[in-house]
Design a protein around this motif. Structure first.
Motif, PDB file in Angstrom:
ATOM      1  N   TRP A  30      10.298  -2.924  10.440  1.00  0.00           N
ATOM      2  CA  TRP A  30       9.788  -2.879   9.073  1.00  0.00           C
ATOM      3  C   TRP A  30      10.892  -2.578   8.061  1.00  0.00           C
ATOM      4  O   TRP A  30      11.814  -1.809   8.325  1.00  0.00           O
ATOM      5  CB  TRP A  30       8.686  -1.833   8.958  1.00  0.00           C
ATOM      6  N   ASP A  33      10.406  -1.708   1.875  1.00  0.00           N
ATOM      7  CA  ASP A  33       9.261  -2.114   1.053  1.00  0.00           C
ATOM      8  C   ASP A  33       7.958  -2.048   1.842  1.00  0.00           C
ATOM      9  O   ASP A  33       6.908  -1.679   1.295  1.00  0.00           O
ATOM     10  CB  ASP A  33       9.471  -3.532   0.520  1.00  0.00           C
ATOM     11  N   GLN A  34       8.005  -2.400   3.106  1.00  0.00           N
ATOM     12  CA  GLN A  34       6.802  -2.315   3.936  1.00  0.00           C
ATOM     13  C   GLN A  34       6.376  -0.866   4.145  1.00  0.00           C
ATOM     14  O   GLN A  34       5.181  -0.554   4.148  1.00  0.00           O
ATOM     15  CB  GLN A  34       7.039  -3.007   5.280  1.00  0.00           C
ATOM     16  N   ARG A  37       4.678   0.225   0.930  1.00  0.00           N
ATOM     17  CA  ARG A  37       3.327  -0.322   0.781  1.00  0.00           C
ATOM     18  C   ARG A  37       2.335   0.402   1.692  1.00  0.00           C
ATOM     19  O   ARG A  37       1.165   0.582   1.329  1.00  0.00           O
ATOM     20  CB  ARG A  37       3.331  -1.826   1.056  1.00  0.00           C
ATOM     21  N   ASP A  40       1.547   3.617  -0.055  1.00  0.00           N
ATOM     22  CA  ASP A  40       0.717   3.316  -1.217  1.00  0.00           C
ATOM     23  C   ASP A  40      -0.732   3.084  -0.787  1.00  0.00           C
ATOM     24  O   ASP A  40      -1.671   3.553  -1.442  1.00  0.00           O
ATOM     25  CB  ASP A  40       1.270   2.083  -1.935  1.00  0.00           C
ATOM     26  N   SER A  41      -0.922   2.390   0.323  1.00  0.00           N
ATOM     27  CA  SER A  41      -2.270   2.156   0.844  1.00  0.00           C
ATOM     28  C   SER A  41      -2.944   3.466   1.235  1.00  0.00           C
ATOM     29  O   SER A  41      -4.144   3.664   0.992  1.00  0.00           O
ATOM     30  CB  SER A  41      -2.213   1.219   2.058  1.00  0.00           C
ATOM     31  N   ARG A  44      -4.139   5.281  -1.787  1.00  0.00           N
ATOM     32  CA  ARG A  44      -5.297   4.618  -2.384  1.00  0.00           C
ATOM     33  C   ARG A  44      -6.512   4.653  -1.464  1.00  0.00           C
ATOM     34  O   ARG A  44      -7.538   4.060  -1.758  1.00  0.00           O
ATOM     35  CB  ARG A  44      -4.923   3.174  -2.725  1.00  0.00           C
ATOM     36  N   GLU A 148      -4.977  -7.923  -8.677  1.00  0.00           N
ATOM     37  CA  GLU A 148      -4.677  -7.838  -7.256  1.00  0.00           C
ATOM     38  C   GLU A 148      -5.048  -9.116  -6.510  1.00  0.00           C
ATOM     39  O   GLU A 148      -4.638  -9.309  -5.371  1.00  0.00           O
ATOM     40  CB  GLU A 148      -5.387  -6.628  -6.646  1.00  0.00           C
ATOM     41  N   ASN A 151      -1.753 -10.728  -6.956  1.00  0.00           N
ATOM     42  CA  ASN A 151      -0.688  -9.948  -6.328  1.00  0.00           C
ATOM     43  C   ASN A 151      -1.304  -8.841  -5.479  1.00  0.00           C
ATOM     44  O   ASN A 151      -1.361  -7.683  -5.896  1.00  0.00           O
ATOM     45  CB  ASN A 151       0.235  -9.352  -7.396  1.00  0.00           C
ATOM     46  N   LEU A 153      -0.245  -7.231  -3.070  1.00  0.00           N
ATOM     47  CA  LEU A 153       0.683  -6.203  -2.608  1.00  0.00           C
ATOM     48  C   LEU A 153       1.146  -5.296  -3.748  1.00  0.00           C
ATOM     49  O   LEU A 153       2.052  -4.491  -3.569  1.00  0.00           O
ATOM     50  CB  LEU A 153       1.904  -6.862  -1.940  1.00  0.00           C
ATOM     51  N   GLU A 155       1.709  -2.310  -6.057  1.00  0.00           N
ATOM     52  CA  GLU A 155       1.670  -0.886  -5.743  1.00  0.00           C
ATOM     53  C   GLU A 155       1.140  -0.101  -6.939  1.00  0.00           C
ATOM     54  O   GLU A 155       1.560  -0.320  -8.064  1.00  0.00           O
ATOM     55  CB  GLU A 155       3.072  -0.401  -5.366  1.00  0.00           C
ATOM     56  N   HIS A 156       0.221   0.818  -6.686  1.00  0.00           N
ATOM     57  CA  HIS A 156      -0.351   1.629  -7.754  1.00  0.00           C
ATOM     58  C   HIS A 156       0.345   2.973  -7.878  1.00  0.00           C
ATOM     59  O   HIS A 156       0.303   3.599  -8.926  1.00  0.00           O
ATOM     60  CB  HIS A 156      -1.847   1.830  -7.517  1.00  0.00           C
TER      61      HIS A 156
END
Length: 213
Positions: A30, A33-34, A37, A40-41, A44, A148, A151, A153, A155-156
């Motif tokens: 990975w 950036d992965q 993300r 970030d998931s 959220r 979303e 996009n 992916l 990121e919030h």
């Protein structure tokens, strides 16, 4: 087949103690950036998938090569350390979920090291060892205008990797907090006290940014 609900903290506490990787797994691949993300998931409250685990029977120990998870990742180093499990020790193998678990381990406890552009691998200054940070002063609501569907992916939350030898300046209204500090505290109260001290001591934050943090 049975299913068990567990926490990230409980799962990470088992890694390289009774939770290992079988030799059939591919190396960790990975990107930064992965990893971002994935975190970030988590923030959220999105599902990040299930793990497929197998309690390795004692009678099968000789048939399987077992390896440790990588906690401090070096770009280009694709080898996990092999480990010998005592005959009477418990051993659970991760058949699916290694990339996610390794990413969580790197973000919460370890580092991600990459080679600088145009630098030879043999040079001592060719490498940047980085730790994951989150900007506590960044309001995730500010990303709501992102579509979303166009996009997925997006990121919030604002995560970034920074050199472990250079603390982020926080001179533009940010409040970068090293994610690994979470595991350096003993409980939620201690973590909240640590985060609060960062907010109070950062005099460059305005009242709205302190409220967000």
């Amino acid at each position: 087949m049975s299913y068990t609900i567990t926490t990230v903290a409980d799962t990470l506490s088992r890694i390289n103690k009774d939770l290992y990787i079988p030799g059939i797994q591919r190396p960790y691949v990975w990107t930064k950036d992965q990893v971002i993300r994935l975190f970030d998931s988590l923030m959220r409250k999105y599902p990040i998938g299930t793990l497929l685990l197998w309690d390795l029977p004692t009678k099968s120990r000789a048939d399987w090569e077992v390896y440790r998870f990588v906690e401090n990742f070096w770009q280009g180093d694709i080898h996990n350390d092999r480990v010998e499990i005592p005959h009477d020790a418990p051993c659970t193998l991760v058949l699916d979920g290694q990339q996610r678990l390794t990413s969580l381990l790197i973000g919460l406890k370890g580092t991600y090291t990459i080679r600088k552009k145009h630098k030879r691998r043999s040079n001592a200054d060719a490498w940047d060892e980085m730790a994951l940070h989150i900007d506590l002063a960044h309001a995730p609501e500010s990303d709501d205008e992102v579509d979303e569907h166009d996009n997925p992916l997006a990121e919030h939350y604002r995560f970034a990797f920074f050199d472990v030898t250079k603390r982020p300046n926080n001179d533009q209204g940010e409040l970068w907090f090293e994610v690994s500090f979470i595991f350096g505290t003993r409980n939620e109260t201690e973590l909240e006290q640590l985060a609060t001290s960062w907010i109070v001591n950062n005099t460059k934050l305005n009242d709205e940014q302190k409220k967000i943090a």
